[in-house]
Scaffold this active site. Structure first.
Site, PDB file in Angstrom:
ATOM      1  N   GLY A  13      11.941  27.071  19.222  1.00  0.00           N
ATOM      2  CA  GLY A  13      10.547  27.082  19.648  1.00  0.00           C
ATOM      3  C   GLY A  13      10.332  28.033  20.804  1.00  0.00           C
ATOM      4  O   GLY A  13       9.495  27.793  21.681  1.00  0.00           O
ATOM      5  N   ARG A  16       6.800  30.890  22.405  1.00  0.00           N
ATOM      6  CA  ARG A  16       5.673  30.741  23.322  1.00  0.00           C
ATOM      7  C   ARG A  16       5.836  29.477  24.158  1.00  0.00           C
ATOM      8  O   ARG A  16       6.716  28.663  23.919  1.00  0.00           O
ATOM      9  CB  ARG A  16       4.369  30.677  22.542  1.00  0.00           C
ATOM     10  CG  ARG A  16       4.272  29.513  21.582  1.00  0.00           C
ATOM     11  CD  ARG A  16       2.976  29.535  20.809  1.00  0.00           C
ATOM     12  NE  ARG A  16       3.134  29.051  19.443  1.00  0.00           N
ATOM     13  CZ  ARG A  16       2.251  29.268  18.470  1.00  0.00           C
ATOM     14  NH1 ARG A  16       1.161  29.953  18.730  1.00  0.00           N
ATOM     15  NH2 ARG A  16       2.459  28.812  17.263  1.00  0.00           N
ATOM     16  N   VAL A  64      13.319  24.469  11.889  1.00  0.00           N
ATOM     17  CA  VAL A  64      14.435  23.615  12.304  1.00  0.00           C
ATOM     18  C   VAL A  64      14.597  22.388  11.420  1.00  0.00           C
ATOM     19  O   VAL A  64      15.668  21.770  11.414  1.00  0.00           O
ATOM     20  CB  VAL A  64      14.304  23.187  13.785  1.00  0.00           C
ATOM     21  CG1 VAL A  64      14.411  24.389  14.711  1.00  0.00           C
ATOM     22  CG2 VAL A  64      13.021  22.408  14.033  1.00  0.00           C
ATOM     23  N   TYR A 163       4.508  11.557  17.000  1.00  0.00           N
ATOM     24  CA  TYR A 163       5.067  12.348  18.104  1.00  0.00           C
ATOM     25  C   TYR A 163       5.786  11.426  19.083  1.00  0.00           C
ATOM     26  O   TYR A 163       6.923  11.697  19.499  1.00  0.00           O
ATOM     27  CB  TYR A 163       3.944  13.108  18.798  1.00  0.00           C
ATOM     28  CG  TYR A 163       4.393  14.005  19.930  1.00  0.00           C
ATOM     29  CD1 TYR A 163       4.773  15.325  19.685  1.00  0.00           C
ATOM     30  CD2 TYR A 163       4.427  13.549  21.250  1.00  0.00           C
ATOM     31  CE1 TYR A 163       5.184  16.159  20.731  1.00  0.00           C
ATOM     32  CE2 TYR A 163       4.836  14.375  22.287  1.00  0.00           C
ATOM     33  CZ  TYR A 163       5.208  15.680  22.016  1.00  0.00           C
ATOM     34  OH  TYR A 163       5.614  16.499  23.043  1.00  0.00           O
ATOM     35  N   ALA A 164       5.135  10.331  19.468  1.00  0.00           N
ATOM     36  CA  ALA A 164       5.743   9.401  20.428  1.00  0.00           C
ATOM     37  C   ALA A 164       7.048   8.830  19.885  1.00  0.00           C
ATOM     38  O   ALA A 164       8.051   8.742  20.617  1.00  0.00           O
ATOM     39  CB  ALA A 164       4.765   8.269  20.743  1.00  0.00           C
TER      40      ALA A 164
END
Length: 256
Positions: A13, A16, A64, A163-164
């Site tokens: 990643g 940026r 990934v 996400y969490a």
């Protein structure tokens, strides 16, 4: 002598934001750096800028979540730069749902969305770890850092449950692997950023960011460089007796 001279770092990643700041910090510290990103143009732009500053850097593209693509990228990095002894698992996604840009509540999230976030954020770290650990074991030295989040430790209203969950799982991933990898001279730690000044955060309501700033003892949002500097310590020789830890980079937001 630069703190990371002689080392080879692979940062995912890295095209940026926080990932690029981490990769740039390692390049500036003397490491040979593989800038890996899902978007080839971003990886090449970042690596080219590093080379213009006199750093040794290459660009590689990989999803990934794809173990074969990760394996190929890591082999190419090792062929070009040498054995990878530093890995920073930064690649991650937190997609928005719906035309209104609102994040899906848990009960309305699609199974495909759930799987994609876990595949990138968690399985991606697993894939990268598997690809680099054999080389690290062979040389008897390695540093792995994974980007978790304060959202993996407490409720955070700007991310979804996928996400969490992925960021909480990275903490367990880190602690377990510290036990497995320690005998081979490999340390693994996690960094848990708080509210960092990134495009994700800038896209949230200004009042929410202001409330977060006021709730932070240091009274500011973090910068990508704050995260990068912490990663730089954890991948350095100075952190050789630190493993299995989760380091909050949150300005004191989670004081426990």
């Amino acid at each position: 002598m630069s703190s990371h001279a002689g080392h080879v770092a692979l940062i995912t990643g890295a095209g940026r934001g926080i990932g690029r700041a981490i990769a740039d910090a390692h390049a500036a510290a003397g490491a040979r750096v593989a800038y890996v990103d899902y978007e080839p143009a971003l990886a090449e732009e970042a690596a080219a800028a590093a080379r213009e500053r006199g750093c040794e850097a290459i660009a590689l593209s990989a999803d990934v979540a794809d173990d074969e693509a990760v394996g190929l990228a890591c082999r190419r990095a090792a062929e070009a730069l040498g054995t990878i002894d530093i890995l920073v698992n930064n690649a991650g996604i937190s997609p928005k749902s719906g035309a209104d840009g609102r994040r899906a509540q848990a009960w309305e999230m699609s199974p495909a969305e759930w799987r994609r976030v876990l595949d990138v954020n968690l399985t991606g770290a697993f894939n990268c770890m598997q690809a680099v650990v054999p080389g690290m074991r062979e040389i008897g030295r390695g540093r792995i850092v994974s980007l978790s989040s304060v959202a993996g430790k407490t409720y955070c209203d700007i991310v979804g449950v996928h996400y969490a969950a992925s960021k909480a799982a990275l903490i367990g991933f880190t602690k377990h692997l510290a036990g497995e990898l320690g005998p081979y001279g490999i340390t693994i730690n996690a960094v848990a950023p708080g509210r960092i000044d990134t495009p994700l955060v800038r896209g949230t309501a200004p009042e929410a960011n202001e409330a977060a700033r006021l709730a932070t003892p240091l009274r500011r949002l973090g910068s990508p460089e704050d995260v990068a500097n912490t990663c730089l310590f954890l991948t350095s020789d100075a952190s050789g007796f630190v493993t299995g830890q989760v380091c909050d980079v949150a300005g004191g937001w989670l004081l426990t």
